[in-house]
Design a protein around this motif. Structure first.
Motif, PDB file in Angstrom:
ATOM      1  N   ALA A  85       0.820  -1.221   0.000  1.00 11.89           N
ATOM      2  CA  ALA A  85       0.000   0.000   0.000  1.00 11.89           C
ATOM      3  C   ALA A  85       0.850   1.264   0.000  1.00 11.89           C
ATOM      4  O   ALA A  85       0.400   2.318  -0.437  1.00 11.89           O
ATOM      5  CB  ALA A  85      -0.923   0.002   1.221  1.00 11.89           C
ATOM      6  N   LEU A  86       2.111   1.161   0.489  1.00 11.41           N
ATOM      7  CA  LEU A  86       2.960   2.353   0.556  1.00 11.41           C
ATOM      8  C   LEU A  86       3.948   2.450  -0.604  1.00 11.41           C
ATOM      9  O   LEU A  86       4.808   3.337  -0.613  1.00 11.41           O
ATOM     10  CB  LEU A  86       3.719   2.392   1.890  1.00 11.41           C
ATOM     11  CG  LEU A  86       2.859   2.663   3.134  1.00 11.41           C
ATOM     12  CD1 LEU A  86       3.712   2.589   4.400  1.00 11.41           C
ATOM     13  CD2 LEU A  86       2.178   4.032   3.032  1.00 11.41           C
ATOM     14  N   VAL A  87       3.855   1.546  -1.563  1.00  9.01           N
ATOM     15  CA  VAL A  87       4.698   1.675  -2.763  1.00  9.01           C
ATOM     16  C   VAL A  87       4.312   2.981  -3.464  1.00  9.01           C
ATOM     17  O   VAL A  87       3.126   3.249  -3.681  1.00  9.01           O
ATOM     18  CB  VAL A  87       4.477   0.475  -3.716  1.00  9.01           C
ATOM     19  CG1 VAL A  87       5.166   0.709  -5.054  1.00  9.01           C
ATOM     20  CG2 VAL A  87       4.972  -0.805  -3.062  1.00  9.01           C
ATOM     21  N   THR A  88       5.303   3.795  -3.784  1.00  8.03           N
ATOM     22  CA  THR A  88       4.959   5.074  -4.419  1.00  8.03           C
ATOM     23  C   THR A  88       4.528   4.841  -5.866  1.00  8.03           C
ATOM     24  O   THR A  88       4.884   3.842  -6.501  1.00  8.03           O
ATOM     25  CB  THR A  88       6.145   6.047  -4.407  1.00  8.03           C
ATOM     26  OG1 THR A  88       7.184   5.516  -5.230  1.00  8.03           O
ATOM     27  CG2 THR A  88       6.642   6.311  -2.997  1.00  8.03           C
ATOM     28  N   ASN A  89       3.797   5.791  -6.380  1.00  6.11           N
ATOM     29  CA  ASN A  89       3.332   5.703  -7.770  1.00  6.11           C
ATOM     30  C   ASN A  89       4.526   5.642  -8.718  1.00  6.11           C
ATOM     31  O   ASN A  89       4.504   4.929  -9.720  1.00  6.11           O
ATOM     32  CB  ASN A  89       2.453   6.912  -8.119  1.00  6.11           C
ATOM     33  CG  ASN A  89       1.118   6.918  -7.393  1.00  6.11           C
ATOM     34  OD1 ASN A  89       0.281   7.778  -7.640  1.00  6.11           O
ATOM     35  ND2 ASN A  89       0.888   5.979  -6.479  1.00  6.11           N
ATOM     36  N   SER A  90       5.617   6.373  -8.405  1.00  6.76           N
ATOM     37  CA  SER A  90       6.816   6.337  -9.262  1.00  6.76           C
ATOM     38  C   SER A  90       7.460   4.960  -9.235  1.00  6.76           C
ATOM     39  O   SER A  90       7.814   4.408 -10.282  1.00  6.76           O
ATOM     40  CB  SER A  90       7.841   7.375  -8.790  1.00  6.76           C
ATOM     41  OG  SER A  90       7.342   8.662  -8.958  1.00  6.76           O
ATOM     42  N   ALA A  91       7.643   4.410  -8.026  1.00  4.22           N
ATOM     43  CA  ALA A  91       8.294   3.105  -7.911  1.00  4.22           C
ATOM     44  C   ALA A  91       7.515   2.043  -8.674  1.00  4.22           C
ATOM     45  O   ALA A  91       8.097   1.164  -9.324  1.00  4.22           O
ATOM     46  CB  ALA A  91       8.425   2.712  -6.434  1.00  4.22           C
ATOM     47  N   LEU A  92       6.195   2.130  -8.619  1.00  2.32           N
ATOM     48  CA  LEU A  92       5.365   1.144  -9.312  1.00  2.32           C
ATOM     49  C   LEU A  92       5.456   1.328 -10.825  1.00  2.32           C
ATOM     50  O   LEU A  92       5.619   0.362 -11.580  1.00  2.32           O
ATOM     51  CB  LEU A  92       3.915   1.276  -8.826  1.00  2.32           C
ATOM     52  CG  LEU A  92       2.918   0.251  -9.335  1.00  2.32           C
ATOM     53  CD1 LEU A  92       3.373  -1.172  -9.025  1.00  2.32           C
ATOM     54  CD2 LEU A  92       1.536   0.492  -8.716  1.00  2.32           C
ATOM     55  N   GLY A 109      -0.623  10.504 -15.396  1.00  4.65           N
ATOM     56  CA  GLY A 109      -1.281  11.391 -14.437  1.00  4.65           C
ATOM     57  C   GLY A 109      -0.325  12.163 -13.569  1.00  4.65           C
ATOM     58  O   GLY A 109       0.864  11.833 -13.456  1.00  4.65           O
ATOM     59  N   ALA A 110      -0.825  13.215 -12.975  1.00  4.16           N
ATOM     60  CA  ALA A 110      -0.111  14.024 -11.972  1.00  4.16           C
ATOM     61  C   ALA A 110       1.226  14.542 -12.510  1.00  4.16           C
ATOM     62  O   ALA A 110       1.359  14.840 -13.697  1.00  4.16           O
ATOM     63  CB  ALA A 110       0.052  13.226 -10.685  1.00  4.16           C
ATOM     64  N   SER A 111       2.219  14.659 -11.643  1.00  3.98           N
ATOM     65  CA  SER A 111       3.552  15.143 -12.021  1.00  3.98           C
ATOM     66  C   SER A 111       4.571  14.225 -11.350  1.00  3.98           C
ATOM     67  O   SER A 111       4.228  13.461 -10.440  1.00  3.98           O
ATOM     68  CB  SER A 111       3.759  16.575 -11.521  1.00  3.98           C
ATOM     69  OG  SER A 111       3.728  16.579 -10.100  1.00  3.98           O
ATOM     70  N   ALA A 112       5.828  14.330 -11.759  1.00  2.45           N
ATOM     71  CA  ALA A 112       6.868  13.481 -11.157  1.00  2.45           C
ATOM     72  C   ALA A 112       6.934  13.704  -9.650  1.00  2.45           C
ATOM     73  O   ALA A 112       7.072  12.753  -8.877  1.00  2.45           O
ATOM     74  CB  ALA A 112       8.214  13.772 -11.803  1.00  2.45           C
ATOM     75  N   SER A 168      -8.976   7.993 -10.029  1.00  2.18           N
ATOM     76  CA  SER A 168      -7.733   7.219 -10.055  1.00  2.18           C
ATOM     77  C   SER A 168      -7.507   6.528 -11.398  1.00  2.18           C
ATOM     78  O   SER A 168      -8.222   5.596 -11.760  1.00  2.18           O
ATOM     79  CB  SER A 168      -7.746   6.166  -8.946  1.00  2.18           C
ATOM     80  OG  SER A 168      -6.647   5.288  -9.110  1.00  2.18           O
ATOM     81  N   ASP A 169      -6.466   6.966 -12.107  1.00  2.00           N
ATOM     82  CA  ASP A 169      -6.072   6.261 -13.332  1.00  2.00           C
ATOM     83  C   ASP A 169      -5.544   4.872 -12.997  1.00  2.00           C
ATOM     84  O   ASP A 169      -5.723   3.924 -13.756  1.00  2.00           O
ATOM     85  CB  ASP A 169      -4.987   7.061 -14.066  1.00  2.00           C
ATOM     86  CG  ASP A 169      -5.518   8.373 -14.603  1.00  2.00           C
ATOM     87  OD1 ASP A 169      -6.530   8.349 -15.310  1.00  2.00           O
ATOM     88  OD2 ASP A 169      -4.918   9.423 -14.301  1.00  2.00           O
ATOM     89  N   MET A 170      -4.865   4.764 -11.857  1.00  4.44           N
ATOM     90  CA  MET A 170      -4.315   3.474 -11.443  1.00  4.44           C
ATOM     91  C   MET A 170      -5.434   2.460 -11.216  1.00  4.44           C
ATOM     92  O   MET A 170      -5.326   1.288 -11.610  1.00  4.44           O
ATOM     93  CB  MET A 170      -3.502   3.640 -10.159  1.00  4.44           C
ATOM     94  CG  MET A 170      -2.881   2.364  -9.664  1.00  4.44           C
ATOM     95  SD  MET A 170      -2.179   2.522  -8.013  1.00  4.44           S
ATOM     96  CE  MET A 170      -0.800   3.593  -8.346  1.00  4.44           C
ATOM     97  N   ALA A 171      -6.516   2.887 -10.575  1.00  3.21           N
ATOM     98  CA  ALA A 171      -7.622   1.972 -10.284  1.00  3.21           C
ATOM     99  C   ALA A 171      -8.222   1.428 -11.573  1.00  3.21           C
ATOM    100  O   ALA A 171      -8.565   0.245 -11.668  1.00  3.21           O
ATOM    101  CB  ALA A 171      -8.690   2.688  -9.459  1.00  3.21           C
TER     102      ALA A 171
END
Ligand code: FAD
Ligand code: SF4
Length: 203
Positions: free
Chosen positions: A64-71, A91-94, A156-159
């Protein structure tokens, strides 16, 4: 911002009553404009064991705590599930992706502009007040699954990518652990737009 208690969780069992904060990229924005006014914050950002991406059978287990960048930049994700990587990077920014977490992304609140404007009626923010989006500007609102009480889309684009890939969410609560398909985590607005997911306090 209104005063609130702050508690830093040191283990999963230490996650007490209060609003969970992970990266804070959505929650803090909402607190600053008083759309969300939790009386207590439980900071889970230092919990161990929730920041790994592990291989599990033919799939991956994403903390759950994996960052969006790391993923998004994980070599296994890029090779095997490029849809997920591309959805996150679209999505979003770096800077935001470096801070935002997987759990927070899935549980971020809607981007409906009326939800953010406390001068407007919004059943999701203040149940029973009405929905200013009905007949209002609709660029960011949902096409399907709406009700007369709410037209908001989940942002959420990830969802969306995870649902398309058949991913499941593991939910830990006082009644144990259960897994549900990502799309089943979310509730359609019906007459309770303030209840966005199947999550209940403690369960
Ligand atoms: C400028 C900007 C642009 C953005 N653009 C996009 C975009 O294009 N596409 C997109 O998909 N997103 C976008 N986002 C949203 C961003 O992805 C989210 O803000 C982020 O993913 C939330 O993660 P977080 O860890 O910061 O969550 P937080 O802000 O810490 O928490 C968000 C919510 O999730 C809850 N929560 C967090 N973790 C858990 C957990 N483990 N268990 C239970 N509850 C939890 C919190 O209580 C809170 O209600 C954007 C955000 C910003 C600020
Ligand atoms: S669409 Fe939903 S979030 Fe937007 S104003 Fe109406 S009730 Fe609030």
């Amino acid at each position: 911002m209104r005063p609130f208690e702050y508690h830093r969780a040191t283990s999963v069992d230490d996650v007490t009553a209060g609003q969970i904060i992970a990266g804070g990229t959505n929650l803090l924005d909402l607190m600053k404009i008083q759309v969300m006014t939790p009386s207590a914050l439980v900071d889970i950002s230092r919990l161990t064991g929730l920041s790994a991406i592990e291989t599990e059978g033919d799939g991956l287990r994403i903390g759950a705590l994996v960052t969006n960048s790391a993923l998004a930049y994980d070599t296994r994700v890029r090779a095997g599930w490029p849809l997920l990587s591309r959805a996150i990077l679209a999505g979003a920014s770096a800077q935001i992706r470096n801070k935002a977490t997987t759990g927070g992304n899935l549980l971020q609140r809607t981007r409906c502009p009326y939800f953010y404007d406390t001068s407007q009626a919004c059943n999701k923010r203040s149940p029973g007040t009405g929905c200013a989006a009905q007949g209002g500007a609709g660029r960011m609102l949902a096409l399907f699954g709406t009700s007369e009480h709410c037209l908001a889309a989940h942002p959420s684009d990830m969802a969306t990518a995870l649902a398309a890939l058949g991913a499941e969410v593991e939910i830990h609560g006082t009644n144990g652990t259960r897994r549900v398909p990502v799309q089943d985590l979310y509730r359609a607005p019906a007459d309770r737009p303030d209840r966005e997911t199947i999550l209940e306090a403690g369960t």
